[in-house]
Design a protein around this motif. Sequence first.
Motif, PDB file in Angstrom:
ATOM      1  N   ALA A  15      33.072  38.045  45.371  1.00 46.04           N
ATOM      2  CA  ALA A  15      33.363  37.853  46.794  1.00 46.04           C
ATOM      3  C   ALA A  15      33.896  39.139  47.415  1.00 46.04           C
ATOM      4  N   ILE A  16      34.732  39.854  46.684  1.00 48.79           N
ATOM      5  CA  ILE A  16      35.260  41.117  47.201  1.00 48.79           C
ATOM      6  C   ILE A  16      34.132  42.119  47.385  1.00 48.79           C
ATOM      7  N   ALA A  17      33.287  42.258  46.367  1.00 49.17           N
ATOM      8  CA  ALA A  17      32.168  43.208  46.461  1.00 49.17           C
ATOM      9  C   ALA A  17      31.220  42.841  47.596  1.00 49.17           C
ATOM     10  N   ASP A  18      31.024  41.551  47.844  1.00 47.57           N
ATOM     11  CA  ASP A  18      30.144  41.098  48.931  1.00 47.57           C
ATOM     12  C   ASP A  18      30.729  41.367  50.306  1.00 47.57           C
ATOM     13  N   ASN A  19      32.061  41.486  50.405  1.00 49.90           N
ATOM     14  CA  ASN A  19      32.711  41.594  51.713  1.00 49.90           C
ATOM     15  C   ASN A  19      33.407  42.922  51.973  1.00 49.90           C
ATOM     16  N   CYS A  20      33.393  43.825  51.003  1.00 53.61           N
ATOM     17  CA  CYS A  20      34.041  45.124  51.184  1.00 53.61           C
ATOM     18  C   CYS A  20      33.018  46.219  50.910  1.00 53.61           C
ATOM     19  N   PRO A  21      32.697  47.015  51.918  1.00 54.38           N
ATOM     20  CA  PRO A  21      31.664  48.043  51.734  1.00 54.38           C
ATOM     21  C   PRO A  21      32.064  49.198  50.813  1.00 54.38           C
ATOM     22  N   THR A  22      33.354  49.346  50.520  1.00 57.33           N
ATOM     23  CA  THR A  22      33.780  50.463  49.664  1.00 57.33           C
ATOM     24  C   THR A  22      34.050  50.048  48.217  1.00 57.33           C
ATOM     25  N   LEU A  23      33.776  48.795  47.895  1.00 56.46           N
ATOM     26  CA  LEU A  23      33.928  48.321  46.520  1.00 56.46           C
ATOM     27  C   LEU A  23      32.605  47.745  46.038  1.00 56.46           C
ATOM     28  N   GLN A  24      32.216  48.164  44.861  1.00 56.97           N
ATOM     29  CA  GLN A  24      30.951  47.723  44.275  1.00 56.97           C
ATOM     30  C   GLN A  24      31.219  46.995  42.963  1.00 56.97           C
ATOM     31  N   PRO A  25      30.337  46.057  42.606  1.00 61.78           N
ATOM     32  CA  PRO A  25      30.523  45.364  41.324  1.00 61.78           C
ATOM     33  C   PRO A  25      30.155  46.278  40.157  1.00 61.78           C
ATOM     34  N   GLY A  77      40.002  43.641  38.998  1.00 67.54           N
ATOM     35  CA  GLY A  77      39.908  45.074  39.263  1.00 67.54           C
ATOM     36  C   GLY A  77      38.930  45.769  38.330  1.00 67.54           C
ATOM     37  N   ALA A  78      38.884  45.346  37.078  1.00 67.14           N
ATOM     38  CA  ALA A  78      37.981  45.962  36.116  1.00 67.14           C
ATOM     39  C   ALA A  78      36.516  45.662  36.436  1.00 67.14           C
ATOM     40  N   LEU A  79      36.272  44.597  37.179  1.00 66.44           N
ATOM     41  CA  LEU A  79      34.908  44.237  37.544  1.00 66.44           C
ATOM     42  C   LEU A  79      34.447  44.930  38.819  1.00 66.44           C
ATOM     43  N   LEU A  80      35.305  45.765  39.395  1.00 71.09           N
ATOM     44  CA  LEU A  80      34.990  46.474  40.641  1.00 71.09           C
ATOM     45  C   LEU A  80      35.137  47.978  40.443  1.00 71.09           C
ATOM     46  N   ARG A  81      34.427  48.719  41.285  1.00 73.23           N
ATOM     47  CA  ARG A  81      34.641  50.179  41.338  1.00 73.23           C
ATOM     48  C   ARG A  81      34.643  50.590  42.793  1.00 73.23           C
ATOM     49  N   SER A  82      35.528  51.523  43.082  1.00 75.69           N
ATOM     50  CA  SER A  82      35.674  52.008  44.444  1.00 75.69           C
ATOM     51  C   SER A  82      34.679  53.135  44.702  1.00 75.69           C
ATOM     52  N   THR A  83      34.090  53.135  45.886  1.00 77.20           N
ATOM     53  CA  THR A  83      33.169  54.209  46.259  1.00 77.20           C
ATOM     54  C   THR A  83      33.817  55.164  47.246  1.00 77.20           C
ATOM     55  N   ARG A  84      35.129  55.029  47.448  1.00 79.25           N
ATOM     56  CA  ARG A  84      35.832  55.936  48.365  1.00 79.25           C
ATOM     57  C   ARG A  84      36.019  57.285  47.741  1.00 79.25           C
ATOM     58  N   CYS A  94      38.981  44.476  51.037  1.00 78.70           N
ATOM     59  CA  CYS A  94      39.112  45.802  50.431  1.00 78.70           C
ATOM     60  C   CYS A  94      40.511  46.009  49.862  1.00 78.70           C
ATOM     61  N   ALA A  95      41.522  45.598  50.608  1.00 80.24           N
ATOM     62  CA  ALA A  95      42.904  45.757  50.147  1.00 80.24           C
ATOM     63  C   ALA A  95      43.149  44.926  48.884  1.00 80.24           C
ATOM     64  N   ALA A  96      42.641  43.708  48.862  1.00 80.11           N
ATOM     65  CA  ALA A  96      42.811  42.850  47.682  1.00 80.11           C
ATOM     66  C   ALA A  96      42.123  43.474  46.471  1.00 80.11           C
ATOM     67  N   GLY A  97      40.921  43.989  46.683  1.00 81.75           N
ATOM     68  CA  GLY A  97      40.190  44.617  45.586  1.00 81.75           C
ATOM     69  C   GLY A  97      40.864  45.877  45.081  1.00 81.75           C
ATOM     70  N   GLU A  98      41.314  46.716  45.994  1.00 79.22           N
ATOM     71  CA  GLU A  98      42.004  47.959  45.600  1.00 79.22           C
ATOM     72  C   GLU A  98      43.300  47.634  44.856  1.00 79.22           C
TER      73      GLU A  98
END
Length: 142
Positions: free
Chosen positions: A50-60, A135-142, A121-125
């Motif tokens: 859900a985070i990856a789907d709704n935050c453009p700076t976080l990818q699965p 967090g381990a299932l996400l990566r930031s593209t910032r 984005c804040a929740a994911g970061e």
Amino acid sequence: MAWNAKEALMKLIPMTIAALMLAAPAFALVPINQEKTINDTLRSGFIADAIADNCPTLQPRRLRALNELLKLREYALSQGYSATEVRAFVEDKTEKARGKAEAATWLASKGAVPGKTDAYCAAGEAEIARGSLVGALLRSTR
């Protein structure tokens, strides 16, 4: 006297075995959809999705997610669930809907609701910084 103790012990062993066999149902597995580790891990996956789907700076992190699913499958099998039970559970549409609803509730508690991209984005970061499974299932593209 010693012989009577041995005779009593020999009678006690079959009775103990029978009692243990009758108690075996008490050791039965909880239904797979109620097993804590399995549900917590899957919920983390739904949250990360859900985070990856709704935050453009976080990818699965898809390979990490696949690895976690494989580890979870092995865990479930080691707990005594059959491969058929595991497959049926993860493919069940009702269970997927339940997992997504639990993820949405968790995200809402963090302020991440549809339309609030920054909150996702804040929740994911925050989860990445915490080093949680989400967090381990996400990566930031910032």
